[in-house]
Design a protein around this motif. Structure first.
Motif, PDB file in Angstrom:
ATOM      1  N   GLY A 177       1.307  -1.250  -0.329  1.00  0.00           N
ATOM      2  CA  GLY A 177      -0.198  -0.172  -0.012  1.00  0.00           C
ATOM      3  C   GLY A 177       0.934   0.956   0.140  1.00  0.00           C
ATOM      4  O   GLY A 177       1.833   1.345  -0.860  1.00  0.00           O
ATOM      5  N   SER A 178       0.797   2.132   0.955  1.00  0.00           N
ATOM      6  CA  SER A 178       1.507   3.586   0.746  1.00  0.00           C
ATOM      7  C   SER A 178       2.425   3.349   2.047  1.00  0.00           C
ATOM      8  O   SER A 178       3.285   3.807   1.529  1.00  0.00           O
ATOM      9  CB  SER A 178       0.433   4.705   0.546  1.00  0.00           C
ATOM     10  N   ARG A 179       1.901   1.956   3.267  1.00  0.00           N
ATOM     11  CA  ARG A 179       3.246   1.714   3.974  1.00  0.00           C
ATOM     12  C   ARG A 179       3.124   0.918   3.790  1.00  0.00           C
ATOM     13  O   ARG A 179       2.162  -0.315   3.527  1.00  0.00           O
ATOM     14  CB  ARG A 179       2.894   3.135   5.215  1.00  0.00           C
ATOM     15  N   THR A 180       4.343   0.474   4.398  1.00  0.00           N
ATOM     16  CA  THR A 180       4.687  -0.656   5.283  1.00  0.00           C
ATOM     17  C   THR A 180       3.837  -1.538   5.825  1.00  0.00           C
ATOM     18  O   THR A 180       2.859  -0.470   6.887  1.00  0.00           O
ATOM     19  CB  THR A 180       5.745  -1.562   5.922  1.00  0.00           C
ATOM     20  N   PRO A 212       7.055   4.889   5.189  1.00  0.00           N
ATOM     21  CA  PRO A 212       6.702   5.533   4.457  1.00  0.00           C
ATOM     22  C   PRO A 212       7.694   5.066   3.063  1.00  0.00           C
ATOM     23  O   PRO A 212       8.887   4.624   3.673  1.00  0.00           O
ATOM     24  CB  PRO A 212       6.527   6.529   4.086  1.00  0.00           C
ATOM     25  N   GLU A 221       7.698   2.672  -3.641  1.00  0.00           N
ATOM     26  CA  GLU A 221       7.071   3.688  -4.278  1.00  0.00           C
ATOM     27  C   GLU A 221       5.831   2.532  -3.456  1.00  0.00           C
ATOM     28  O   GLU A 221       5.933   1.734  -3.755  1.00  0.00           O
ATOM     29  CB  GLU A 221       6.732   4.169  -5.107  1.00  0.00           C
ATOM     30  N   PRO A 222       4.695   3.574  -3.518  1.00  0.00           N
ATOM     31  CA  PRO A 222       3.489   2.975  -2.905  1.00  0.00           C
ATOM     32  C   PRO A 222       3.001   2.038  -4.327  1.00  0.00           C
ATOM     33  O   PRO A 222       3.135   2.416  -5.683  1.00  0.00           O
ATOM     34  CB  PRO A 222       2.486   4.529  -2.912  1.00  0.00           C
ATOM     35  N   TRP A 267      -2.674   1.215  -9.535  1.00  0.00           N
ATOM     36  CA  TRP A 267      -1.499   2.034  -9.455  1.00  0.00           C
ATOM     37  C   TRP A 267      -0.857   1.470 -11.009  1.00  0.00           C
ATOM     38  O   TRP A 267      -0.659   0.523 -11.395  1.00  0.00           O
ATOM     39  CB  TRP A 267      -1.074   0.768  -8.537  1.00  0.00           C
TER      40      TRP A 267
END
Length: 249
Positions: A28-31, A78, A96-97, A135
């Motif tokens: 996703g946008s973060r781990t 992030p 990257e995300p 994406w």
């Protein structure tokens, strides 16, 4: 930082040591917990007790934090981010995300990519198509890491010199009475592990067949001393495998 090259990708030199392989995964946008479990399980199977947390940036070699594999500090980080086992057996690159790349030796990937390299790559390709609107760059990433082998659909399509072929040969042996239930169970489970480690792929109906044999062995005790009420006997195991083979072949 020897893990990465000047472009922020895994370096060929690092990948060549131990014949490391590269697998893309969803992110996703973060781990999140799923991504952290991959590095945690990879550490376990590769014998590493520390994860190096590196935040790459152009032209610099930033210091790395050292955390235990299950440390909560690995969650919600992030990109860009690099997580590396302290013994350099494996790493997770989160550039990257949308996706992350997991690379490592066979020992590391046994935990980080338990379904096998080819199967995980195929799963990512399906995810990339489904998430193309959100994406759009994922399909290009998927094309960069195609499965190396075809996925076998029927027993007759499986080469005999593969670990999957060994599983099928053992099924025929136990059905014909050429081996005991215990010999079958030990050999079949070992061949299944090797198949996964080597990245061999199967799909239905063969996948269902092999999964059903695995379920049978969960109800079979290899050591008679540990046999519990309700466990399959040797005859019951032989009959069940024979029935599955007859339906498949």
């Amino acid at each position: 930082m020897a893990v990465l090259d000047g472009q922020g990708s895994f370096s060929e030199k690092w990948l060549s040591v131990g014949e490391k392989k590269n697998v893309p995964f969803t992110a996703g946008s973060r781990t999140d917990g799923s991504l952290v479990r991959r590095i945690t399980e990879g550490c376990r199977t590769a014998g590493a007790d520390v994860v190096l947390v590196v935040r790459p940036s152009a032209g610099t070699a930033p210091p790395a934090d050292r955390l235990p594999p299950a440390d909560p500090g690995l969650v919600a980080l992030p990109p860009p981010l690099l997580l590396v086992t302290a013994n350099l057996e494996g790493a997770v690159l989160f550039p990257e995300p949308g996706y992350a790349l997991v690379a490592g030796t066979s020992a590391f990937l046994a935990g980080a990519a338990p379904a096998g390299v080819d199967q995980e790559r195929a799963l990512f390709a399906r995810y990339a198509r489904a998430a193309a609107r959100k994406w759009p760059g994922l399909e290009a990433t998927a094309r960069s890491f195609p499965p190396r082998r075809v996925a076998w659909k029927h027993p007759e399509a499986v080469p005999t010199d593969t670990s999957t072929g060994r599983q099928l040969a053992l099924m025929r042996d136990v059905a014909a009475g050429r081996c005991t239930g215990a010999e079958f169970a030990v050999g079949w489970l070992d061949a299944r592990r090797r198949s996964q480690q080597q990245g061999e792929r199967v799909r239905d109906p063969l996948e269902t067949l092999l999964d059903r044999v695995f379920s049978l062995l969960e109800d079979y005790s290899i050591d008679p001393l540990f046999k519990e009420p309700g466990d399959l006997s040797d005859d019951e195991l032989q009959n069940a495998v024979t029935e599955l083979l007859l339906k498949a072949e």
